[in-house]
Write a protein that holds these residues in place. Structure first.
Motif, PDB file in Angstrom:
ATOM      1  N   TRP A 221       0.825  -1.203   0.000  1.00 34.30           N
ATOM      2  CA  TRP A 221       0.000   0.000   0.000  1.00 34.30           C
ATOM      3  C   TRP A 221       0.862   1.256   0.000  1.00 34.30           C
ATOM      4  CZ3 TRP A 221      -4.763   0.930  -1.251  1.00 34.30           C
ATOM      5  CH2 TRP A 221      -5.365   2.138  -0.898  1.00 34.30           C
ATOM      6  N   GLU A 222       1.957   1.219   0.701  1.00 33.94           N
ATOM      7  CA  GLU A 222       2.848   2.378   0.762  1.00 33.94           C
ATOM      8  C   GLU A 222       3.504   2.672  -0.583  1.00 33.94           C
ATOM      9  OE1 GLU A 222       3.422   4.637   3.114  1.00 33.94           O
ATOM     10  OE2 GLU A 222       1.813   3.684   4.254  1.00 33.94           O
ATOM     11  N   SER A 223       3.540   1.692  -1.481  1.00 29.89           N
ATOM     12  CA  SER A 223       4.187   1.913  -2.788  1.00 29.89           C
ATOM     13  C   SER A 223       3.434   2.934  -3.625  1.00 29.89           C
ATOM     14  CB  SER A 223       4.284   0.595  -3.556  1.00 29.89           C
ATOM     15  OG  SER A 223       2.999   0.169  -4.010  1.00 29.89           O
ATOM     16  N   GLY A 224       2.117   3.050  -3.405  1.00 28.68           N
ATOM     17  CA  GLY A 224       1.322   4.042  -4.127  1.00 28.68           C
ATOM     18  C   GLY A 224       0.949   3.651  -5.537  1.00 28.68           C
ATOM     19  N   ASP A 225       1.187   2.419  -5.946  1.00 31.29           N
ATOM     20  CA  ASP A 225       0.869   2.000  -7.314  1.00 31.29           C
ATOM     21  C   ASP A 225      -0.642   1.982  -7.532  1.00 31.29           C
ATOM     22  OD1 ASP A 225       3.540   1.715  -7.814  1.00 31.29           O
ATOM     23  OD2 ASP A 225       3.568  -0.457  -7.511  1.00 31.29           O
TER      24      ASP A 225
END
Length: 288
Positions: A221-225
């Protein structure tokens, strides 16, 4: 002239005609105003729509004339309320004004009717499911339940959720062969839906609980994809058979349920078709 410019050339006159037509059908009595003196045309006057909507008369006149002016969602909402637009009309207004339309959360479908369930059942023996934007399982057919449903270690809520099961259940029970490829894609698809619900308690609570239960989900989720649903060939395993199942998943939109979709899984080869038949046979024997 580009395609975009041609579309705008058609939308603005259509917007003007649409607003005039909706204004003509709303009487002063409908909006709590006295009828006043005899009117030349039925419905509200432009200045009355502007006053009731909290916008300037000149600005609204330009909008109704189809001039190239910008309108915010807040202003369009106010005009839609004044003109007593229903949901399809409101969506049409947004489209003509070239403003992204996001239904109110309470307007989103929460249940699947018998017609949609009937379609899923007709698709059997192909697995089929209705997901909403959060990957809640709104409805499934028997073939889907035979192939995919697993027991999560704890309930996420009143409706089963595919992401909760895939991320929180033991990895050995996960039906996805290539978790490192498929789970990031699912999380990216989730983020695309989240953009319409950022800040809503139900969504924020869901994300918080799932991130707390699964560090892997939290990192993805932190990757922002961001991604959109689309046809894919996915590889699955099942405890009832030896071998891998290669299934083509296809998403189908549902009219009247804007954030829900039917996802079907079709065998990508004959070996998968045979394995799927064997799984169905085992599933039928195991039912009471």
């Amino acid at each position: 002239m580009t395609t975009t410019h041609r579309a705008k050339d058609h939308r603005r006159p259509e917007l003007a005609a649409f607003l005039r037509g909706r204004r003509a059908r709303v009487t002063p009595q409908d909006v709590g105003m006295p009828p006043g003196p005899r009117r030349r045309t039925p419905g509200l006057r432009r200045e009355e729509v502007a006053q009731l909507s909290g916008v300037g008369v000149t600005w609204y006149t330009w909008l109704e004339q189809g001039r190239p002016i910008n309108a915010s969602s807040q202003v369009l909402d106010a005009i839609a309320r004044t003109l007593r637009l229903d949901r399809p009309e409101r969506e049409h207004l947004y489209h003509l004004a070239e403003v992204a339309y996001t239904p109110a959360p309470e307007a989103l479908a929460q249940t699947v009717g018998p017609e949609i369930q009937g379609i899923l059942d007709t698709m059997d023996p192909l697995p089929a499911v209705v997901y909403n934007a959060r990957f809640d399982l709104m409805a499934t057919n028997d073939a889907y339940r035979a192939l995919f449903l697993m027991s999560a270690p704890e309930p996420m809520g009143p409706v089963p959720n595919a992401l909760w099961t895939l991320f929180v259940a033991p990895e050995r029970t996960c039906p996805l062969v290539f978790r490192e490829t498929e789970l990031p894609m699912m999380v990216a698809t989730l983020r695309a839906g989240y953009g319409r619900h950022a800040g809503e308690p139900a969504w924020e609570g869901f994300l918080h609980r799932l991130a707390a239960a699964s560090p892997y989900f939290a990192s993805l989720w932190e990757s922002g994809d961001v991604a959109r649903p689309g046809p894919r060939v996915k590889t699955f395993r099942h405890l009832a058979v030896d071998g891998e199942l290669r299934m083509t998943s296809v998403s189908l939109s549902i009219h009247g349920m804007p954030e829900c979709r039917i996802v079907t899984y079709s065998p990508a080869d004959e070996e998968t078709r045979e394995l799927l038949g064997r799984i169905r046979a085992v599933h039928k024997r195991s039912r009471p």
